[in-house]
Design an enzyme around this catalytic site. Sequence first.
Site, PDB file in Angstrom:
ATOM      1  NE  ARG A  10      -1.787  -1.515   3.657  1.00 42.11           N
ATOM      2  CZ  ARG A  10      -1.491  -2.769   4.035  1.00 42.11           C
ATOM      3  NH1 ARG A  10      -2.009  -3.790   3.379  1.00 42.11           N
ATOM      4  NH2 ARG A  10      -0.667  -2.993   5.034  1.00 42.11           N
ATOM      5  CB  ILE A  11       3.673   2.421   2.119  1.00 44.90           C
ATOM      6  CG1 ILE A  11       2.811   2.408   3.389  1.00 44.90           C
ATOM      7  CG2 ILE A  11       4.628   3.626   2.123  1.00 44.90           C
ATOM      8  CD1 ILE A  11       3.597   2.208   4.681  1.00 44.90           C
ATOM      9  NE  ARG A  58       9.527  -1.848  11.921  1.00 45.33           N
ATOM     10  CZ  ARG A  58       8.559  -0.956  11.716  1.00 45.33           C
ATOM     11  NH1 ARG A  58       8.781   0.077  10.889  1.00 45.33           N
ATOM     12  NH2 ARG A  58       7.385  -1.065  12.312  1.00 45.33           N
ATOM     13  CG  ASP A  66      11.962   7.713   8.905  1.00 46.02           C
ATOM     14  OD1 ASP A  66      10.856   7.156   8.995  1.00 46.02           O
ATOM     15  OD2 ASP A  66      12.319   8.618   9.693  1.00 46.02           O
ATOM     16  CD  GLU A 110      14.735   2.763  14.179  1.00 50.01           C
ATOM     17  OE1 GLU A 110      13.678   2.945  14.796  1.00 50.01           O
ATOM     18  OE2 GLU A 110      14.782   2.592  12.960  1.00 50.01           O
ATOM     19  CG  HIS A 164      11.075   4.763  13.013  1.00 44.62           C
ATOM     20  ND1 HIS A 164      11.366   3.482  13.412  1.00 44.62           N
ATOM     21  CD2 HIS A 164       9.946   4.667  12.296  1.00 44.62           C
ATOM     22  CE1 HIS A 164      10.434   2.646  12.964  1.00 44.62           C
ATOM     23  NE2 HIS A 164       9.571   3.346  12.283  1.00 44.62           N
ATOM     24  CB  ILE A 165       9.638  11.188  11.635  1.00 41.96           C
ATOM     25  CG1 ILE A 165      10.496  11.507  10.404  1.00 41.96           C
ATOM     26  CG2 ILE A 165      10.369  11.532  12.917  1.00 41.96           C
ATOM     27  CD1 ILE A 165      10.578  12.995  10.097  1.00 41.96           C
TER      28      ILE A 165
END
Length: 328
Positions: A154-155, A236, A260, A265, A284-285
Amino acid sequence: KPKVYLATTVPAEVEAYIAAHCAYGKWDQREPIPRERLLEEISDAEGLLTVGGRIDGELLELAPRLKVVSNVSVGYNNMDLAAMKKRGVMGTNTPHVLDETVADLAFALILSTARRVPELDRHVKEGKWERTSDERLFGVDVHHKTLGIIGMGRIGEAIARRGKLGFGMEVLYYNRRRKPEAEEKLGVAYRQLADLLRESDFVVLMVPLQKETTHLMGSEQFALMKETAIFINTSRGKTVDEAALIEALREKQIWGAGLDVFDEEPVSPANPLLAMPNVVTLPHIGSATRQTRFAMAMAAAKNLVAAVQGQVPPDLIPELRAGVEEPQ
Ligand code: 8YV
Protein backbone atom coordinates in the site's frame (compact mmCIF):
# COMPACT_ATOMS: atom_id res chain seq x y z
CA LYS A 1 -15.65 -4.55 31.39
CA PRO A 2 -12.67 -6.49 29.94
CA LYS A 3 -9.27 -5.35 31.32
CA VAL A 4 -6.69 -4.02 28.86
CA TYR A 5 -3.28 -2.34 29.22
CA LEU A 6 -2.02 0.69 27.28
CA ALA A 7 1.78 0.45 27.02
CA THR A 8 1.97 3.82 25.27
CA THR A 9 0.29 7.20 25.63
CA VAL A 10 -2.66 7.88 23.35
CA PRO A 11 -4.66 11.09 22.65
CA ALA A 12 -7.39 11.85 25.19
CA GLU A 13 -10.20 11.08 22.74
CA VAL A 14 -8.69 7.66 22.08
CA GLU A 15 -8.31 6.93 25.81
CA ALA A 16 -11.95 7.99 26.31
CA TYR A 17 -13.03 5.54 23.60
CA ILE A 18 -11.13 2.72 25.33
CA ALA A 19 -12.49 3.75 28.77
CA ALA A 20 -16.05 3.52 27.44
CA HIS A 21 -15.54 -0.17 26.63
CA CYS A 22 -12.77 -1.48 28.89
CA ALA A 23 -11.21 -1.25 32.31
CA TYR A 24 -7.59 -0.33 31.73
CA GLY A 25 -4.18 0.29 33.16
CA LYS A 26 -1.70 2.52 31.39
CA TRP A 27 1.92 3.57 31.12
CA ASP A 28 1.69 7.32 30.80
CA GLN A 29 5.38 8.26 30.61
CA ARG A 30 6.95 9.56 27.41
CA GLU A 31 9.82 7.04 27.30
CA PRO A 32 9.02 3.40 26.41
CA ILE A 33 7.85 1.27 29.31
CA PRO A 34 10.68 -0.86 30.81
CA ARG A 35 10.11 -4.53 29.90
CA GLU A 36 10.07 -5.80 33.50
CA ARG A 37 7.40 -3.19 34.36
CA LEU A 38 5.31 -4.25 31.35
CA LEU A 39 5.54 -7.91 32.34
CA GLU A 40 4.16 -7.00 35.78
CA GLU A 41 1.39 -4.72 34.51
CA ILE A 42 -0.14 -7.06 31.93
CA SER A 43 -0.57 -10.19 34.07
CA ASP A 44 -4.41 -9.86 34.13
CA ALA A 45 -4.92 -8.01 30.83
CA GLU A 46 -7.06 -9.40 28.00
CA GLY A 47 -5.69 -6.83 25.57
CA LEU A 48 -2.42 -4.93 25.14
CA LEU A 49 -1.94 -1.76 23.07
CA THR A 50 1.72 -1.17 22.14
CA VAL A 51 4.08 0.64 19.77
CA GLY A 52 6.42 -2.13 18.75
CA GLY A 53 7.00 -3.73 22.16
CA ARG A 54 8.51 -7.23 21.80
CA ILE A 55 5.73 -9.83 22.01
CA ASP A 56 7.32 -13.24 22.67
CA GLY A 57 6.76 -16.47 24.58
CA GLU A 58 8.03 -14.97 27.86
CA LEU A 59 5.47 -12.16 27.76
CA LEU A 60 2.64 -14.43 26.63
CA GLU A 61 3.35 -16.86 29.49
CA LEU A 62 2.96 -13.98 31.97
CA ALA A 63 -0.30 -12.79 30.39
CA PRO A 64 -2.50 -15.91 30.37
CA ARG A 65 -5.71 -13.93 29.77
CA LEU A 66 -4.38 -12.08 26.72
CA LYS A 67 -6.61 -12.20 23.61
CA VAL A 68 -5.06 -9.47 21.47
CA VAL A 69 -1.95 -7.38 20.98
CA SER A 70 -2.85 -4.19 19.13
CA ASN A 71 0.11 -2.44 17.45
CA VAL A 72 -0.01 1.31 16.91
CA SER A 73 1.98 0.70 13.74
CA VAL A 74 1.62 -0.91 10.36
CA GLY A 75 4.76 -2.96 10.98
CA TYR A 76 4.32 -6.06 13.12
CA ASN A 77 7.82 -7.49 13.24
CA ASN A 78 7.72 -7.05 17.04
CA MET A 79 5.24 -9.92 17.22
CA ASP A 80 6.22 -13.62 17.43
CA LEU A 81 3.12 -14.62 15.48
CA ALA A 82 3.75 -18.36 15.91
CA ALA A 83 3.92 -18.03 19.71
CA MET A 84 0.80 -15.86 19.66
CA LYS A 85 -1.13 -18.25 17.42
CA LYS A 86 -0.21 -21.18 19.70
CA ARG A 87 -1.90 -19.32 22.56
CA GLY A 88 -4.82 -17.99 20.52
CA VAL A 89 -3.63 -14.37 20.82
CA MET A 90 -4.55 -12.15 17.86
CA GLY A 91 -2.15 -9.51 16.53
CA THR A 92 -3.50 -6.37 14.88
CA ASN A 93 -1.86 -3.41 13.15
CA THR A 94 -2.88 -0.08 11.61
CA PRO A 95 -2.72 -0.37 7.80
CA HIS A 96 -4.10 2.25 5.36
CA VAL A 97 -4.26 5.27 7.72
CA LEU A 98 -0.56 6.08 7.36
CA ASP A 99 0.11 5.14 3.70
CA GLU A 100 0.07 8.68 2.28
CA THR A 101 1.98 10.20 5.20
CA VAL A 102 4.81 7.69 4.92
CA ALA A 103 4.89 8.13 1.13
CA ASP A 104 5.19 11.89 1.64
CA LEU A 105 8.16 11.29 3.95
CA ALA A 106 9.79 8.98 1.41
CA PHE A 107 9.68 11.83 -1.10
CA ALA A 108 10.92 14.27 1.52
CA LEU A 109 13.98 12.01 1.79
CA ILE A 110 14.31 11.62 -2.00
CA LEU A 111 14.24 15.38 -2.57
CA SER A 112 16.33 16.40 0.44
CA THR A 113 19.03 13.83 -0.35
CA ALA A 114 19.08 14.62 -4.09
CA ARG A 115 19.26 18.39 -3.57
CA ARG A 116 21.38 18.20 -0.38
CA VAL A 117 18.83 20.24 1.62
CA PRO A 118 20.10 19.59 5.19
CA GLU A 119 23.77 20.06 4.17
CA LEU A 120 23.12 23.31 2.29
CA ASP A 121 20.75 24.60 4.96
CA ARG A 122 23.69 24.29 7.40
CA HIS A 123 25.94 25.93 4.75
CA VAL A 124 23.74 29.07 4.69
CA LYS A 125 23.23 29.19 8.46
CA GLU A 126 26.98 28.86 9.06
CA GLY A 127 27.58 31.89 6.83
CA LYS A 128 29.41 29.90 4.16
CA TRP A 129 27.26 30.98 1.24
CA GLU A 130 29.54 32.94 -1.11
CA ARG A 131 27.84 32.88 -4.49
CA THR A 132 24.83 31.23 -6.04
CA SER A 133 26.31 30.00 -9.33
CA ASP A 134 28.64 27.63 -7.51
CA GLU A 135 28.78 24.06 -8.70
CA ARG A 136 29.71 23.02 -5.18
CA LEU A 137 26.02 23.61 -4.43
CA PHE A 138 24.83 21.28 -7.19
CA GLY A 139 22.57 18.34 -6.40
CA VAL A 140 20.90 15.86 -8.76
CA ASP A 141 17.56 16.03 -10.55
CA VAL A 142 14.59 13.95 -9.40
CA HIS A 143 12.04 14.73 -12.13
CA HIS A 144 11.87 12.27 -15.04
CA LYS A 145 14.47 9.99 -13.49
CA THR A 146 13.94 6.27 -12.77
CA LEU A 147 12.44 5.36 -9.39
CA GLY A 148 12.84 1.74 -8.22
CA ILE A 149 10.52 0.66 -5.39
CA ILE A 150 11.34 -2.52 -3.48
CA GLY A 151 8.03 -3.58 -1.94
CA MET A 152 4.85 -2.68 -3.83
CA GLY A 153 2.45 -2.77 -0.91
CA ARG A 154 0.00 0.00 0.00
CA ILE A 155 2.78 2.45 0.87
CA GLY A 156 4.86 1.41 -2.15
CA GLU A 157 1.88 2.20 -4.37
CA ALA A 158 1.48 5.64 -2.78
CA ILE A 159 5.18 6.32 -3.44
CA ALA A 160 4.76 5.15 -7.06
CA ARG A 161 1.85 7.56 -7.57
CA ARG A 162 3.99 10.46 -6.36
CA GLY A 163 6.82 9.48 -8.69
CA LYS A 164 4.60 9.01 -11.75
CA LEU A 165 2.11 11.85 -11.32
CA GLY A 166 4.20 14.32 -9.35
CA PHE A 167 7.62 14.02 -10.94
CA GLY A 168 7.12 12.35 -14.32
CA MET A 169 9.38 9.48 -13.25
CA GLU A 170 9.67 6.05 -14.79
CA VAL A 171 8.68 3.73 -11.91
CA LEU A 172 10.00 0.18 -11.58
CA TYR A 173 9.12 -2.19 -8.79
CA TYR A 174 10.24 -5.47 -7.29
CA ASN A 175 7.87 -7.44 -5.09
CA ARG A 176 7.83 -11.04 -3.79
CA ARG A 177 4.53 -11.43 -5.70
CA ARG A 178 4.16 -9.75 -9.09
CA LYS A 179 1.23 -7.26 -9.05
CA PRO A 180 -0.37 -6.90 -12.54
CA GLU A 181 -3.15 -4.81 -10.97
CA ALA A 182 -0.61 -2.23 -9.81
CA GLU A 183 1.06 -2.28 -13.24
CA GLU A 184 -2.32 -1.66 -14.87
CA LYS A 185 -3.50 0.95 -12.34
CA LEU A 186 -0.26 2.87 -11.82
CA GLY A 187 1.80 2.27 -14.97
CA VAL A 188 4.66 0.74 -12.97
CA ALA A 189 6.94 -1.92 -14.51
CA TYR A 190 8.06 -5.11 -12.75
CA ARG A 191 11.79 -5.88 -12.56
CA GLN A 192 13.75 -8.62 -10.88
CA LEU A 193 15.64 -7.06 -7.95
CA ALA A 194 19.05 -7.04 -9.65
CA ASP A 195 17.68 -5.30 -12.75
CA LEU A 196 15.80 -2.74 -10.65
CA LEU A 197 19.03 -1.93 -8.82
CA ARG A 198 20.99 -1.58 -12.08
CA GLU A 199 18.41 0.68 -13.75
CA SER A 200 17.20 2.95 -10.95
CA ASP A 201 18.38 6.46 -10.10
CA PHE A 202 16.48 6.27 -6.80
CA VAL A 203 15.95 3.00 -4.91
CA VAL A 204 13.29 3.07 -2.17
CA LEU A 205 13.11 0.13 0.24
CA MET A 206 9.56 -0.31 1.55
CA VAL A 207 9.16 -3.93 2.66
CA PRO A 208 7.92 -5.35 5.98
CA LEU A 209 10.73 -6.72 8.18
CA GLN A 210 10.51 -10.54 8.03
CA LYS A 211 13.04 -13.39 7.92
CA GLU A 212 13.09 -13.18 4.11
CA THR A 213 13.68 -9.41 4.03
CA THR A 214 16.33 -9.18 6.74
CA HIS A 215 19.46 -7.69 5.11
CA LEU A 216 17.67 -7.71 1.75
CA MET A 217 20.05 -4.90 0.79
CA GLY A 218 23.68 -5.94 1.28
CA SER A 219 27.09 -5.54 -0.41
CA GLU A 220 26.04 -7.47 -3.53
CA GLN A 221 22.93 -5.32 -3.97
CA PHE A 222 24.63 -1.97 -3.38
CA ALA A 223 27.36 -2.95 -5.88
CA LEU A 224 24.68 -3.31 -8.58
CA MET A 225 23.41 0.26 -8.10
CA LYS A 226 24.55 3.18 -10.25
CA GLU A 227 27.31 5.32 -8.72
CA THR A 228 24.95 8.28 -9.27
CA ALA A 229 22.04 6.53 -7.51
CA ILE A 230 20.46 7.38 -4.16
CA PHE A 231 19.21 4.77 -1.66
CA ILE A 232 16.17 5.51 0.55
CA ASN A 233 15.03 3.38 3.48
CA THR A 234 11.59 4.01 5.01
CA SER A 235 10.93 0.40 6.03
CA ARG A 236 12.91 -1.04 8.95
CA GLY A 237 16.61 -0.68 9.65
CA LYS A 238 17.27 -4.42 9.66
CA THR A 239 16.16 -4.80 6.03
CA VAL A 240 19.62 -3.35 5.30
CA ASP A 241 23.09 -4.70 6.15
CA GLU A 242 24.14 -1.35 7.61
CA ALA A 243 27.87 -2.14 7.48
CA ALA A 244 27.48 -2.85 3.75
CA LEU A 245 25.67 0.47 3.25
CA ILE A 246 28.44 2.35 5.07
CA GLU A 247 31.04 0.61 2.90
CA ALA A 248 29.12 1.35 -0.31
CA LEU A 249 28.97 5.04 0.61
CA ARG A 250 32.63 5.17 1.61
CA GLU A 251 33.60 3.46 -1.69
CA LYS A 252 31.31 5.86 -3.60
CA GLN A 253 29.40 2.91 -5.07
CA ILE A 254 26.28 5.07 -4.59
CA TRP A 255 25.83 8.86 -4.52
CA GLY A 256 23.93 9.18 -1.26
CA ALA A 257 21.29 7.81 1.10
CA GLY A 258 18.17 9.03 2.88
CA LEU A 259 17.37 7.00 6.02
CA ASP A 260 14.38 7.14 8.36
CA VAL A 261 15.26 3.83 10.05
CA PHE A 262 18.43 2.22 11.42
CA ASP A 263 19.75 -1.13 12.54
CA GLU A 264 19.64 0.07 16.15
CA GLU A 265 17.21 2.82 17.21
CA PRO A 266 17.77 5.44 18.54
CA VAL A 267 20.85 5.47 16.28
CA SER A 268 24.20 5.83 18.08
CA PRO A 269 25.86 9.26 17.66
CA ALA A 270 29.03 7.29 16.77
CA ASN A 271 27.33 5.68 13.77
CA PRO A 272 29.48 6.61 10.70
CA LEU A 273 26.34 7.37 8.66
CA LEU A 274 25.75 10.46 10.78
CA ALA A 275 29.10 11.96 9.72
CA MET A 276 28.40 11.66 5.98
CA PRO A 277 27.13 14.92 4.37
CA ASN A 278 25.50 12.91 1.52
CA VAL A 279 23.39 10.92 3.99
CA VAL A 280 20.15 12.45 5.29
CA THR A 281 19.03 10.92 8.59
CA LEU A 282 15.66 11.11 10.33
CA PRO A 283 14.41 9.60 13.64
CA HIS A 284 11.85 7.06 12.33
CA ILE A 285 9.20 9.70 11.64
CA GLY A 286 7.52 8.06 8.65
CA SER A 287 4.06 8.32 10.16
CA ALA A 288 4.82 11.18 12.55
CA THR A 289 2.14 13.77 11.88
CA ARG A 290 -0.46 14.62 14.51
CA GLN A 291 -3.34 13.71 12.22
CA THR A 292 -1.89 10.34 11.18
CA ARG A 293 -0.72 9.30 14.62
CA PHE A 294 -4.21 10.13 15.97
CA ALA A 295 -5.75 7.97 13.24
CA MET A 296 -3.32 5.15 14.04
CA ALA A 297 -4.02 5.30 17.78
CA MET A 298 -7.79 5.31 17.18
CA ALA A 299 -7.53 2.41 14.74
CA ALA A 300 -5.43 0.45 17.25
CA ALA A 301 -7.96 1.23 20.02
CA LYS A 302 -10.85 -0.01 17.87
CA ASN A 303 -8.93 -3.19 17.06
CA LEU A 304 -8.22 -3.71 20.78
CA VAL A 305 -11.84 -3.21 21.84
CA ALA A 306 -13.25 -5.37 19.05
CA ALA A 307 -10.90 -8.24 19.83
CA VAL A 308 -11.49 -8.28 23.62
CA GLN A 309 -15.21 -8.30 22.80
CA GLY A 310 -14.64 -11.48 20.75
CA GLN A 311 -14.81 -9.89 17.29
CA VAL A 312 -12.25 -9.96 14.46
CA PRO A 313 -11.47 -6.39 13.29
CA PRO A 314 -12.92 -6.01 9.76
CA ASP A 315 -9.73 -4.65 8.18
CA LEU A 316 -7.39 -7.21 9.74
CA ILE A 317 -4.80 -7.84 7.02
CA PRO A 318 -4.46 -11.37 5.57
CA GLU A 319 -0.99 -11.84 7.08
CA LEU A 320 -2.49 -11.37 10.57
CA ARG A 321 -5.83 -13.03 9.87
CA ALA A 322 -4.22 -16.41 9.21
CA GLY A 323 -5.37 -18.81 11.94
CA VAL A 324 -7.57 -16.28 13.72
CA GLU A 325 -10.79 -17.92 14.89
CA GLU A 326 -13.77 -16.11 13.36
CA PRO A 327 -16.54 -15.77 16.00
CA GLN A 328 -19.27 -18.45 15.54
C1 8YV B 1 6.02 3.57 13.95
C2 8YV B 1 6.12 2.57 11.84
O1 8YV B 1 4.92 2.88 14.38
O2 8YV B 1 3.86 2.16 11.48
C3 8YV B 1 5.00 1.66 11.52
O3 8YV B 1 5.31 0.46 11.30
O4 8YV B 1 7.26 2.25 11.63
C4 8YV B 1 5.85 3.85 12.47
O5 8YV B 1 4.58 4.38 12.23
C5 8YV B 1 6.15 4.85 14.70
O6 8YV B 1 7.14 5.58 14.10
C6 8YV B 1 6.51 4.53 16.16
O7 8YV B 1 7.71 3.82 16.18
